[in-house]
Design a protein around this motif. Structure first.
Motif, PDB file in Angstrom:
ATOM      1  N   VAL A  48       0.872  -1.175   0.000  1.00  0.00           N
ATOM      2  CA  VAL A  48       0.000   0.000   0.000  1.00  0.00           C
ATOM      3  C   VAL A  48       0.906   1.221   0.000  1.00  0.00           C
ATOM      4  O   VAL A  48       1.719   1.397   0.914  1.00  0.00           O
ATOM      5  CB  VAL A  48      -0.925   0.016   1.235  1.00  0.00           C
ATOM      6  N   ILE A  49       0.794   2.050  -1.035  1.00  0.00           N
ATOM      7  CA  ILE A  49       1.713   3.175  -1.166  1.00  0.00           C
ATOM      8  C   ILE A  49       0.960   4.457  -1.481  1.00  0.00           C
ATOM      9  O   ILE A  49      -0.190   4.441  -1.929  1.00  0.00           O
ATOM     10  CB  ILE A  49       2.786   2.905  -2.246  1.00  0.00           C
ATOM     11  N   ALA A  50       1.620   5.564  -1.244  1.00  0.00           N
ATOM     12  CA  ALA A  50       1.027   6.880  -1.429  1.00  0.00           C
ATOM     13  C   ALA A  50       0.969   7.259  -2.910  1.00  0.00           C
ATOM     14  O   ALA A  50       1.545   6.596  -3.777  1.00  0.00           O
ATOM     15  CB  ALA A  50       1.836   7.915  -0.649  1.00  0.00           C
ATOM     16  N   ASP A  51       0.266   8.365  -3.169  1.00  0.00           N
ATOM     17  CA  ASP A  51       0.221   8.930  -4.519  1.00  0.00           C
ATOM     18  C   ASP A  51       1.543   9.659  -4.772  1.00  0.00           C
ATOM     19  O   ASP A  51       1.611  10.901  -4.831  1.00  0.00           O
ATOM     20  CB  ASP A  51      -0.954   9.898  -4.654  1.00  0.00           C
ATOM     21  N   ASP A  52       2.583   8.888  -4.913  1.00  0.00           N
ATOM     22  CA  ASP A  52       3.928   9.428  -5.077  1.00  0.00           C
ATOM     23  C   ASP A  52       4.576   8.747  -6.283  1.00  0.00           C
ATOM     24  O   ASP A  52       4.699   7.516  -6.319  1.00  0.00           O
ATOM     25  CB  ASP A  52       4.744   9.168  -3.808  1.00  0.00           C
ATOM     26  N   MET A  53       4.990   9.540  -7.246  1.00  0.00           N
ATOM     27  CA  MET A  53       5.501   9.003  -8.505  1.00  0.00           C
ATOM     28  C   MET A  53       6.675   8.048  -8.298  1.00  0.00           C
ATOM     29  O   MET A  53       6.673   6.923  -8.809  1.00  0.00           O
ATOM     30  CB  MET A  53       5.925  10.166  -9.408  1.00  0.00           C
ATOM     31  N   ASP A  54       7.662   8.475  -7.536  1.00  0.00           N
ATOM     32  CA  ASP A  54       8.849   7.645  -7.354  1.00  0.00           C
ATOM     33  C   ASP A  54       8.522   6.348  -6.625  1.00  0.00           C
ATOM     34  O   ASP A  54       9.062   5.280  -6.956  1.00  0.00           O
ATOM     35  CB  ASP A  54       9.925   8.413  -6.586  1.00  0.00           C
ATOM     36  N   ALA A  55       7.627   6.426  -5.630  1.00  0.00           N
ATOM     37  CA  ALA A  55       7.260   5.227  -4.873  1.00  0.00           C
ATOM     38  C   ALA A  55       6.527   4.227  -5.757  1.00  0.00           C
ATOM     39  O   ALA A  55       6.758   3.009  -5.663  1.00  0.00           O
ATOM     40  CB  ALA A  55       6.393   5.610  -3.675  1.00  0.00           C
ATOM     41  N   ILE A  56       5.650   4.714  -6.623  1.00  0.00           N
ATOM     42  CA  ILE A  56       4.909   3.825  -7.522  1.00  0.00           C
ATOM     43  C   ILE A  56       5.861   3.171  -8.518  1.00  0.00           C
ATOM     44  O   ILE A  56       5.807   1.957  -8.746  1.00  0.00           O
ATOM     45  CB  ILE A  56       3.789   4.585  -8.251  1.00  0.00           C
ATOM     46  N   ILE A  57       6.742   3.964  -9.107  1.00  0.00           N
ATOM     47  CA  ILE A  57       7.700   3.428 -10.081  1.00  0.00           C
ATOM     48  C   ILE A  57       8.550   2.334  -9.447  1.00  0.00           C
ATOM     49  O   ILE A  57       8.736   1.251 -10.025  1.00  0.00           O
ATOM     50  CB  ILE A  57       8.603   4.554 -10.630  1.00  0.00           C
ATOM     51  N   GLU A  58       9.057   2.591  -8.242  1.00  0.00           N
ATOM     52  CA  GLU A  58       9.906   1.611  -7.570  1.00  0.00           C
ATOM     53  C   GLU A  58       9.150   0.314  -7.302  1.00  0.00           C
ATOM     54  O   GLU A  58       9.650  -0.787  -7.588  1.00  0.00           O
ATOM     55  CB  GLU A  58      10.421   2.185  -6.253  1.00  0.00           C
ATOM     56  N   ALA A  59       7.935   0.437  -6.758  1.00  0.00           N
ATOM     57  CA  ALA A  59       7.154  -0.761  -6.428  1.00  0.00           C
ATOM     58  C   ALA A  59       6.775  -1.537  -7.684  1.00  0.00           C
ATOM     59  O   ALA A  59       6.836  -2.775  -7.704  1.00  0.00           O
ATOM     60  CB  ALA A  59       5.899  -0.365  -5.654  1.00  0.00           C
ATOM     61  N   VAL A  60       6.396  -0.842  -8.738  1.00  0.00           N
ATOM     62  CA  VAL A  60       6.015  -1.508  -9.990  1.00  0.00           C
ATOM     63  C   VAL A  60       7.199  -2.289 -10.555  1.00  0.00           C
ATOM     64  O   VAL A  60       7.058  -3.459 -10.951  1.00  0.00           O
ATOM     65  CB  VAL A  60       5.503  -0.476 -11.017  1.00  0.00           C
ATOM     66  N   ASN A  61       8.362  -1.689 -10.583  1.00  0.00           N
ATOM     67  CA  ASN A  61       9.517  -2.363 -11.179  1.00  0.00           C
ATOM     68  C   ASN A  61       9.971  -3.567 -10.362  1.00  0.00           C
ATOM     69  O   ASN A  61      10.480  -4.542 -10.914  1.00  0.00           O
ATOM     70  CB  ASN A  61      10.664  -1.375 -11.360  1.00  0.00           C
ATOM     71  N   ILE A  62       9.772  -3.528  -9.062  1.00  0.00           N
ATOM     72  CA  ILE A  62      10.125  -4.682  -8.233  1.00  0.00           C
ATOM     73  C   ILE A  62       9.119  -5.811  -8.418  1.00  0.00           C
ATOM     74  O   ILE A  62       9.482  -6.964  -8.686  1.00  0.00           O
ATOM     75  CB  ILE A  62      10.206  -4.275  -6.747  1.00  0.00           C
ATOM     76  N   LEU A  63       7.832  -5.492  -8.288  1.00  0.00           N
ATOM     77  CA  LEU A  63       6.814  -6.546  -8.257  1.00  0.00           C
ATOM     78  C   LEU A  63       6.506  -7.126  -9.633  1.00  0.00           C
ATOM     79  O   LEU A  63       6.166  -8.308  -9.742  1.00  0.00           O
ATOM     80  CB  LEU A  63       5.533  -6.024  -7.604  1.00  0.00           C
TER      81      LEU A  63
END
Length: 254
Positions: A48-63
């Motif tokens: 569960v992550i915030a509306d934060d561009m860098d956080a979304i990019i990081e999580a997407v690339n890992i998962l």
């Protein structure tokens, strides 16, 4: 290993400040997990992550690399803070485009509605370049499928409609089925029984979920497997073991 033996997996990212703040309870994890089980895919990790561009990019690339599929919910609406599409496109290294089929869907949906297809509503036609659409009969704005990523809405009933449109579209293994046995017993008192039962049924998993009701301690034991025969054998073994130990139990759970 045959195709049916392979374990297919999925990760999930729930996106939204409103979830993290507690303002909006999440209802999507459970329904995505249950839907995936029927498709023969196991939900293995949720972030569960915030509306934060860098956080979304990081999580997407890992998962997206870690699992066969990645599902995201939230952040694909018409407002400026709906940045999921932009973040996923950035993670994939592609541009964001107005998907022509999505635009046509929205044009048809907003005919005769106040305001028509505004610039804000047109944002819901944006998609990473090369993406396919996931039909949405609830509100007209489609979900998005790009590579092994399925981008879904955050509103639970709209998410449910998108999952319905995806039913049968993803490759998976045998569906995971389950049975429950309930017992008025502290799980610590039957931990050894549960371990022995699971060890004797390699294709089954036995989970223990304690509760406190009516002034009593109890637990529901959930047995899961992709094999109906193995599942039934495991349930029978567990019930026999509980009976031998002198515990009353309730098939179907308490």
């Amino acid at each position: 290993m045959t195709k049916s033996d392979r374990i297919w997996t999925a990760g999930m990212i729930v996106i939204g400040d409103e979830i993290l703040s507690g303002r909006t309870p999440d209802a999507n994890i459970a329904q995505v997990a249950k839907w995936l089980q029927v498709q023969g895919i196991r939900l293995t990790e949720v972030r569960v992550i915030a509306d934060d561009m860098d956080a979304i990019i990081e999580a997407v690339n890992i998962l997206r690399e870690r699992y066969d599929y990645l599902f995201t919910t939230g952040g694909i609406g018409p407002t400026h803070d709906d940045i999921t599409v932009d973040a996923i496109a950035a993670a994939l290294g592609v541009d964001v485009v107005i998907h022509p089929e999505a635009r046509a869907m929205l044009e048809a949906y907003y005919v005769g509605k106040p305001g028509g297809l505004t610039e804000g509503r047109l944002r819901m036609a944006r998609a990473p370049q090369g993406a396919d659409l996931i039909r949405n009969k609830m509100s007209g704005a489609p979900g998005i499928r790009v590579g092994n990523i399925c981008i879904l809405a955050g509103v639970p009933h709209i998410t449910a409609g998108m999952l319905d449109a995806l039913t049968g579209e993803l490759e998976g293994g045998a569906p995971l089925i389950s049975e429950t046995v309930g017992c008025w017993v502290a799980e610590s008192e039957v931990a050894g029984i549960l371990r022995e039962v699971e060890d004797g049924h390699e294709s089954c998993q036995v989970g223990s979920y304690p509760f406190f009701r009516e002034g009593q301690t109890g637990a529901n034991f959930v047995i899961r497997s992709t094999s109906r025969d193995e599942l039934e054998s495991c349930v029978d073994t567990l019930c026999d073991a509980l009976a031998t130990a002198g515990w009353d139990f309730t098939p179907g759970g308490i």
